[in-house]
Design a protein around this motif. Structure first.
Motif, PDB file in Angstrom:
ATOM      1  N   ALA A 265      42.658 105.444  32.941  1.00  0.00           N
ATOM      2  CA  ALA A 265      44.101 105.388  33.193  1.00  0.00           C
ATOM      3  C   ALA A 265      44.485 103.961  33.534  1.00  0.00           C
ATOM      4  CB  ALA A 265      44.491 106.323  34.330  1.00  0.00           C
ATOM      5  N   LEU A 266      45.599 103.520  32.991  1.00  0.00           N
ATOM      6  CA  LEU A 266      46.125 102.188  33.256  1.00  0.00           C
ATOM      7  C   LEU A 266      47.437 102.333  34.022  1.00  0.00           C
ATOM      8  CD1 LEU A 266      45.834  99.112  32.725  1.00  0.00           C
ATOM      9  CD2 LEU A 266      47.193  99.460  30.641  1.00  0.00           C
ATOM     10  N   TRP A 267      47.519 101.708  35.205  1.00  0.00           N
ATOM     11  CA  TRP A 267      48.685 101.802  36.074  1.00  0.00           C
ATOM     12  C   TRP A 267      49.411 100.466  36.039  1.00  0.00           C
ATOM     13  CZ3 TRP A 267      49.318 106.182  39.579  1.00  0.00           C
ATOM     14  CH2 TRP A 267      48.315 107.160  39.427  1.00  0.00           C
ATOM     15  N   ILE A 268      50.710 100.485  35.691  1.00  0.00           N
ATOM     16  CA  ILE A 268      51.458  99.245  35.462  1.00  0.00           C
ATOM     17  C   ILE A 268      52.731  99.232  36.300  1.00  0.00           C
ATOM     18  CG2 ILE A 268      52.590  97.796  33.736  1.00  0.00           C
ATOM     19  CD1 ILE A 268      50.932  99.227  31.595  1.00  0.00           C
ATOM     20  N   THR A 269      52.908  98.199  37.119  1.00  0.00           N
ATOM     21  CA  THR A 269      54.200  97.965  37.772  1.00  0.00           C
ATOM     22  C   THR A 269      55.079  97.268  36.732  1.00  0.00           C
ATOM     23  OG1 THR A 269      53.278  95.915  38.684  1.00  0.00           O
ATOM     24  CG2 THR A 269      53.335  97.838  40.131  1.00  0.00           C
ATOM     25  N   ALA A 270      55.848  98.063  36.015  1.00  0.00           N
ATOM     26  CA  ALA A 270      56.462  97.607  34.768  1.00  0.00           C
ATOM     27  C   ALA A 270      57.587  96.599  34.962  1.00  0.00           C
ATOM     28  CB  ALA A 270      56.973  98.812  33.980  1.00  0.00           C
ATOM     29  N   GLN A 271      58.104  96.450  36.171  1.00  0.00           N
ATOM     30  CA  GLN A 271      59.120  95.432  36.407  1.00  0.00           C
ATOM     31  C   GLN A 271      58.509  94.032  36.481  1.00  0.00           C
ATOM     32  OE1 GLN A 271      60.849  97.675  39.864  1.00  0.00           O
ATOM     33  NE2 GLN A 271      62.804  97.032  38.985  1.00  0.00           N
ATOM     34  N   GLY A 272      57.212  93.971  36.784  1.00  0.00           N
ATOM     35  CA  GLY A 272      56.537  92.693  36.857  1.00  0.00           C
ATOM     36  C   GLY A 272      56.940  91.836  38.045  1.00  0.00           C
ATOM     37  N   ARG A 273      57.685  92.394  38.971  1.00  0.00           N
ATOM     38  CA  ARG A 273      58.168  91.693  40.157  1.00  0.00           C
ATOM     39  C   ARG A 273      58.641  92.750  41.141  1.00  0.00           C
ATOM     40  NH1 ARG A 273      63.367  92.783  39.908  1.00  0.00           N
ATOM     41  NH2 ARG A 273      64.301  93.173  37.858  1.00  0.00           N
ATOM     42  N   PHE A 274      58.843  92.350  42.384  1.00  0.00           N
ATOM     43  CA  PHE A 274      59.416  93.277  43.351  1.00  0.00           C
ATOM     44  C   PHE A 274      60.901  93.466  43.062  1.00  0.00           C
ATOM     45  CE2 PHE A 274      55.895  91.555  46.102  1.00  0.00           C
ATOM     46  CZ  PHE A 274      55.158  92.732  46.121  1.00  0.00           C
ATOM     47  N   GLY A 275      61.362  94.718  43.133  1.00  0.00           N
ATOM     48  CA  GLY A 275      62.765  95.016  42.876  1.00  0.00           C
ATOM     49  C   GLY A 275      63.234  96.178  43.733  1.00  0.00           C
ATOM     50  N   ASP A 276      64.448  96.106  44.210  1.00  0.00           N
ATOM     51  CA  ASP A 276      65.022  97.168  45.018  1.00  0.00           C
ATOM     52  C   ASP A 276      65.166  98.443  44.189  1.00  0.00           C
ATOM     53  OD1 ASP A 276      67.483  98.716  46.267  1.00  0.00           O
ATOM     54  OD2 ASP A 276      66.776  97.328  47.808  1.00  0.00           O
ATOM     55  N   VAL A 277      64.944  99.590  44.824  1.00  0.00           N
ATOM     56  CA  VAL A 277      65.005 100.861  44.100  1.00  0.00           C
ATOM     57  C   VAL A 277      66.406 101.153  43.572  1.00  0.00           C
ATOM     58  CG1 VAL A 277      63.067 101.909  45.320  1.00  0.00           C
ATOM     59  CG2 VAL A 277      65.365 102.135  46.264  1.00  0.00           C
ATOM     60  N   ARG A 278      67.434 100.500  44.148  1.00  0.00           N
ATOM     61  CA  ARG A 278      68.811 100.734  43.704  1.00  0.00           C
ATOM     62  C   ARG A 278      69.224  99.806  42.569  1.00  0.00           C
ATOM     63  NH1 ARG A 278      70.292 100.232  49.923  1.00  0.00           N
ATOM     64  NH2 ARG A 278      68.704  98.638  49.540  1.00  0.00           N
ATOM     65  N   GLU A 279      68.364  98.899  42.203  1.00  0.00           N
ATOM     66  CA  GLU A 279      68.681  97.929  41.163  1.00  0.00           C
ATOM     67  C   GLU A 279      68.790  98.611  39.798  1.00  0.00           C
ATOM     68  OE1 GLU A 279      66.445  94.129  39.051  1.00  0.00           O
ATOM     69  OE2 GLU A 279      66.017  94.594  41.147  1.00  0.00           O
ATOM     70  N   ARG A 280      69.876  98.347  39.109  1.00  0.00           N
ATOM     71  CA  ARG A 280      70.079  98.865  37.756  1.00  0.00           C
ATOM     72  C   ARG A 280      70.710  97.771  36.897  1.00  0.00           C
ATOM     73  NH1 ARG A 280      67.497 102.013  40.133  1.00  0.00           N
ATOM     74  NH2 ARG A 280      67.716 104.287  40.288  1.00  0.00           N
ATOM     75  N   PRO A 281      70.195  97.518  35.703  1.00  0.00           N
ATOM     76  CA  PRO A 281      69.034  98.164  35.113  1.00  0.00           C
ATOM     77  C   PRO A 281      67.739  97.704  35.781  1.00  0.00           C
ATOM     78  CG  PRO A 281      69.780  96.382  33.708  1.00  0.00           C
ATOM     79  CD  PRO A 281      70.797  96.505  34.802  1.00  0.00           C
ATOM     80  N   LEU A 282      66.672  98.433  35.532  1.00  0.00           N
ATOM     81  CA  LEU A 282      65.399  98.113  36.159  1.00  0.00           C
ATOM     82  C   LEU A 282      64.810  96.817  35.625  1.00  0.00           C
ATOM     83  CD1 LEU A 282      63.746 101.653  36.170  1.00  0.00           C
ATOM     84  CD2 LEU A 282      64.889 100.492  38.072  1.00  0.00           C
ATOM     85  N   GLY A 283      65.102  96.503  34.375  1.00  0.00           N
ATOM     86  CA  GLY A 283      64.580  95.273  33.791  1.00  0.00           C
ATOM     87  C   GLY A 283      63.087  95.320  33.549  1.00  0.00           C
ATOM     88  N   LEU A 284      62.602  96.377  32.906  1.00  0.00           N
ATOM     89  CA  LEU A 284      61.178  96.481  32.616  1.00  0.00           C
ATOM     90  C   LEU A 284      60.735  95.358  31.681  1.00  0.00           C
ATOM     91  CD1 LEU A 284      60.660 100.327  32.083  1.00  0.00           C
ATOM     92  CD2 LEU A 284      60.746  99.005  34.211  1.00  0.00           C
ATOM     93  N   ARG A 285      59.505  94.871  31.892  1.00  0.00           N
ATOM     94  CA  ARG A 285      58.969  93.813  31.052  1.00  0.00           C
ATOM     95  C   ARG A 285      58.619  94.370  29.675  1.00  0.00           C
ATOM     96  NH1 ARG A 285      57.425  89.296  34.232  1.00  0.00           N
ATOM     97  NH2 ARG A 285      56.900  88.331  32.234  1.00  0.00           N
ATOM     98  N   PRO A 286      58.775  93.594  28.617  1.00  0.00           N
ATOM     99  CA  PRO A 286      58.493  94.074  27.259  1.00  0.00           C
ATOM    100  C   PRO A 286      57.052  94.532  27.051  1.00  0.00           C
ATOM    101  CG  PRO A 286      59.748  92.033  27.191  1.00  0.00           C
ATOM    102  CD  PRO A 286      59.345  92.235  28.624  1.00  0.00           C
ATOM    103  N   GLY A 287      56.129  94.001  27.868  1.00  0.00           N
ATOM    104  CA  GLY A 287      54.725  94.358  27.684  1.00  0.00           C
ATOM    105  C   GLY A 287      54.440  95.833  27.817  1.00  0.00           C
ATOM    106  N   VAL A 288      55.228  96.543  28.631  1.00  0.00           N
ATOM    107  CA  VAL A 288      54.982  97.977  28.814  1.00  0.00           C
ATOM    108  C   VAL A 288      55.252  98.742  27.531  1.00  0.00           C
ATOM    109  CG1 VAL A 288      57.297  98.611  29.638  1.00  0.00           C
ATOM    110  CG2 VAL A 288      55.315  99.911  30.400  1.00  0.00           C
ATOM    111  N   ALA A 289      56.142  98.219  26.679  1.00  0.00           N
ATOM    112  CA  ALA A 289      56.403  98.860  25.386  1.00  0.00           C
ATOM    113  C   ALA A 289      55.321  98.518  24.374  1.00  0.00           C
ATOM    114  CB  ALA A 289      57.776  98.435  24.857  1.00  0.00           C
ATOM    115  N   ARG A 290      54.754  97.326  24.502  1.00  0.00           N
ATOM    116  CA  ARG A 290      53.716  96.896  23.551  1.00  0.00           C
ATOM    117  C   ARG A 290      52.363  97.515  23.854  1.00  0.00           C
ATOM    118  NH1 ARG A 290      53.386  90.724  22.089  1.00  0.00           N
ATOM    119  NH2 ARG A 290      51.981  91.735  20.589  1.00  0.00           N
ATOM    120  N   VAL A 291      52.088  97.795  25.127  1.00  0.00           N
ATOM    121  CA  VAL A 291      50.756  98.287  25.480  1.00  0.00           C
ATOM    122  C   VAL A 291      50.476  99.648  24.856  1.00  0.00           C
ATOM    123  CG1 VAL A 291      51.371  99.500  27.625  1.00  0.00           C
ATOM    124  CG2 VAL A 291      49.130  98.427  27.401  1.00  0.00           C
TER     125      VAL A 291
END
Length: 246
Positions: A108-134
């Motif tokens: 299993a691979l566990w990824i913090t997909a934002q790639g940085r610390f972010g508040d849970v209320r932040e929208r959009p989340l701004g996921l890094r493109p790598g999570v789509a490529r992996v």
């Protein structure tokens, strides 16, 4: 190491809770990718405890910022690997390592997909493109969104809350172009986060299952007096806030 992190968590946090509706759907076969938001330093401990509780048959791995791994070398002993996501070489290293990990159906691979610390209320989340490529590294994988949130309820220590979203098949996501794939991953994680946040705001423990319980109460002299008073009254001592108010 799991025992070490369990003791550390229970010493500093009040509880780790999972939403009753947010239990992970286990795949029949193939590797697993778990991707989440990244609200706090505690996320690494939550990954370790959740992997041990819900994915005990899997070897779990997680990318971590290379500089942070040098600072917290202990994570390298339990499946973390350092990457520099700010450079093309680092991104290539991340995909190469991910492909090696996901080549086994029992990992299993566990990824913090934002790639940085972010508040849970932040929208959009701004996921890094790598999570789509992996996903391209393992077409037979199952992808699970994981929502993480922290809050203070009645006790001195904080509560950690998690919920897994609906599983997605790697091959289904590969039918989408990368931008649409990333949008789908972000949409599903956002929906899971919003539902979890509603339960956290309710402050209703009945909506959750306890994964791990910490030490309730204030501790020190104050709880010592309370323990003595309970004994003099012939009552069992309850260090929780409910015990103080009853």
């Amino acid at each position: 190491m799991v025992s070490t992190f369990r003791r550390y968590f229970t010493r500093h946090m009040n509880a780790l809770r999972i939403a009753s509706w947010g239990m992970p759907a286990m795949p029949a076969t193939g590797p697993v990718i778990v991707y989440s938001n990244h609200p706090a330093w505690w996320d690494a401990a939550v990954y370790i405890l959740a992997a041990d509780r819900f994915f005990p048959a899997y070897e779990s791995y997680a990318p971590i910022d290379a500089a942070m791994l040098r600072q917290y070398g202990v994570f390298g002993r339990i499946g973390a690997f350092g990457v520099d996501l700010e450079s093309p070489r680092g991104a290539a290293r991340f995909l190469q390592a991910s492909a090696e990990i996901l080549s086994s159906p029992h990992r299993a691979l566990w990824i913090t997909a934002q790639g940085r610390f972010g508040d849970v209320r932040e929208r959009p989340l701004g996921l890094r493109p790598g999570v789509a490529r992996v996903v391209e590294c393992a077409p037979d994988c199952t992808i699970l969104p994981l929502a993480i949130e922290y809050g203070f309820w009645l006790e001195r220590g904080a509560e950690a809350f998690i919920a897994f979203g609906q599983p997605m098949r790697g091959r289904d996501l590969l039918d989408l172009p990368r931008p649409a794939r990333l949008e789908r991953l972000e949409t599903d994680l956002t929906a899971t986060l919003d539902r979890l946040s509603a339960d956290v705001q309710s402050r209703d423990p009945a909506r959750f299952r306890s994964v791990l319980a910490g030490h309730a109460g204030i501790g020190g002299i104050y709880d010592g007096w309370r323990r003595m008073a309970a004994a003099l009254r012939g009552r069992a001592f309850d260090p929780s806030h409910e015990g103080r108010s009853s």
